[in-house]
Motif scaffolding. Sequence first.
Motif, short mmCIF file in Angstrom:
data_model
loop_
_atom_site.label_atom_id
_atom_site.label_comp_id
_atom_site.label_asym_id
_atom_site.label_seq_id
_atom_site.Cartn_x
_atom_site.Cartn_y
_atom_site.Cartn_z
N ALA A 1 6.78 -27.63 40.89
CA ALA A 1 7.34 -28.31 39.90
C ALA A 1 7.50 -29.60 40.22
CB ALA A 1 8.47 -27.61 39.17
N ARG A 2 7.89 -29.98 41.23
CA ARG A 2 8.35 -31.41 41.74
C ARG A 2 7.27 -32.18 42.31
NH1 ARG A 2 12.30 -27.87 44.50
NH2 ARG A 2 11.08 -28.30 46.46
N ILE A 3 5.91 -31.75 42.36
CA ILE A 3 4.84 -32.40 42.71
C ILE A 3 4.16 -33.20 41.32
CG2 ILE A 3 2.49 -32.46 43.56
CD1 ILE A 3 3.65 -29.86 45.26
N ALA A 4 4.29 -34.41 41.42
CA ALA A 4 3.76 -35.45 40.52
C ALA A 4 2.14 -35.88 40.83
CB ALA A 4 4.59 -36.42 40.09
N LEU A 5 1.25 -35.27 40.22
CA LEU A 5 -0.08 -35.82 40.38
C LEU A 5 -0.42 -37.05 39.83
CD1 LEU A 5 -2.02 -32.48 40.47
CD2 LEU A 5 -1.08 -33.54 42.30
N ASP A 6 -1.01 -37.95 40.10
CA ASP A 6 -1.28 -38.99 39.55
C ASP A 6 -3.10 -39.13 38.96
OD1 ASP A 6 -3.18 -39.63 41.55
OD2 ASP A 6 -1.81 -41.04 42.68
N GLU A 7 -3.40 -40.08 38.32
CA GLU A 7 -4.53 -40.19 38.02
C GLU A 7 -5.75 -39.93 38.67
OE1 GLU A 7 -5.27 -43.65 35.42
OE2 GLU A 7 -3.67 -42.97 33.90
N ASP A 8 -5.70 -40.74 40.01
CA ASP A 8 -6.66 -40.23 40.95
C ASP A 8 -6.70 -39.05 41.29
OD1 ASP A 8 -7.18 -43.11 40.91
OD2 ASP A 8 -5.70 -43.65 42.56
N ASP A 9 -5.51 -38.18 41.77
CA ASP A 9 -5.60 -37.02 42.07
C ASP A 9 -6.37 -36.01 41.13
OD1 ASP A 9 -3.78 -37.28 44.26
OD2 ASP A 9 -2.04 -37.24 43.05
N LEU A 10 -5.98 -36.35 39.65
CA LEU A 10 -6.62 -35.21 38.55
C LEU A 10 -8.21 -35.86 38.42
CD1 LEU A 10 -3.73 -35.82 35.88
CD2 LEU A 10 -4.17 -34.03 37.46
N ALA A 11 -8.34 -36.80 38.84
CA ALA A 11 -9.73 -37.18 38.59
C ALA A 11 -10.46 -36.58 39.49
CB ALA A 11 -10.17 -38.80 38.70
N LEU A 12 -9.94 -36.40 40.84
CA LEU A 12 -10.84 -35.48 42.10
C LEU A 12 -10.85 -34.08 41.52
CD1 LEU A 12 -9.12 -37.20 45.16
CD2 LEU A 12 -11.52 -36.83 44.59
N LEU A 13 -9.85 -33.49 40.66
CA LEU A 13 -9.99 -32.29 40.51
C LEU A 13 -10.61 -31.95 38.99
CD1 LEU A 13 -6.23 -31.54 41.57
CD2 LEU A 13 -8.24 -31.18 42.92
N GLU A 14 -11.18 -32.92 38.73
CA GLU A 14 -12.07 -32.40 37.21
C GLU A 14 -13.35 -31.71 37.87
OE1 GLU A 14 -12.18 -33.55 33.99
OE2 GLU A 14 -9.96 -34.04 34.45
N PRO A 15 -13.70 -30.61 36.90
CA PRO A 15 -14.79 -29.76 37.22
C PRO A 15 -16.08 -30.66 37.59
CG PRO A 15 -14.26 -29.82 34.88
CD PRO A 15 -13.11 -30.69 35.62
N VAL A 16 -16.76 -30.37 38.37
CA VAL A 16 -18.07 -30.79 38.59
C VAL A 16 -19.04 -30.59 37.33
CG1 VAL A 16 -20.20 -31.13 40.20
CG2 VAL A 16 -17.66 -30.80 40.96
N ALA A 17 -19.85 -31.49 36.99
CA ALA A 17 -20.71 -31.01 35.90
C ALA A 17 -22.03 -30.40 36.31
CB ALA A 17 -21.24 -32.42 35.37
N ASP A 18 -22.52 -29.59 35.54
CA ASP A 18 -23.74 -28.79 36.11
C ASP A 18 -24.87 -29.77 36.03
OD1 ASP A 18 -21.92 -26.54 36.33
OD2 ASP A 18 -22.49 -25.92 33.98
#
Length: 292
Positions: free
Chosen positions: A275-292
């Motif tokens: 709960a104390r980890i704050a992900l930034d936009e770059d982190d979230l972009a890396l974790l987006e699902p890969v398109a088929d």
Amino acid sequence: MNSSSASSSAPSLFSRLSSPADRLGFGAMQLPGRWAGPAVERATAVAVARRAVELGARHIDTAAFYFSATERANDILREALHPYPDVTIATKVGPLRTATGEMYAEARPEQLRGLVEENLRQLGIDALDLVYLRVGRLKAVGAVPLGERFAVLAALREEGLVRRLGVSNVSAEQLAEARAIAPVEAVQNRFGVLDQADGALVDECAGAGIAYMPFFALGGGHTDLESGNLRTVAERHGATAHQIALAWGLARSPAIVQIPGTSSLTHLEENMAAARIALDEDDLALLEPVAD
């Protein structure tokens, strides 16, 4: 939350989710031990449940069908936490298990009251904060109507045995069917950073003020949780991949309440620190699902 009488006018579950810390709870499934494996030592399981609350968990997810050969999750929670502090106790009804652990059928409408009452007895309370109708056993069954069964739970809510209602393992159509019968305050479906197929329903829940409690948020059998972009983000934050998977869910939607389960004090401390980890936009972009 667990006073002796229920109130349909209690604040909504969603209204209590104001910060990431409010949205990191605890799942009790592993407290009794693996379904087909050895039991956890009772003293250890009790200590884990107590520590979860000490670390800030305000949502406890359980079920009467969470049991091993010698222990039951509800019995452990009662020993650890009764009389319960300010926590939401959520349980599920629907799947039926044999004494040896096999899920063999879904409860018929006339059996649901007995299952709710079983949870009440085991937990030692007069009203359940939240009860899900779990549809299916281990696989989603989106084409199966749930109205008749959900109506039984709605009637129990009117009687005061249940405060809030939820649905689990459902499609958007099944959620709509349930909402036409009674207010739905929570959905519990499979969803996580490695399995984002239910994303549209997560967003629908957020828009409707419905809490969304993912199961298998830590992978649910995936073998690649420790590799790839998840590992890259974890290294950026000096965290574990499991912690990042939990933090991702908290960042993904204000509706998500993570309910990781463990029977280990060490893993519990690790989970709750997410709960104390704050992900930034770059982190979230890396974790987006890969398109088929």
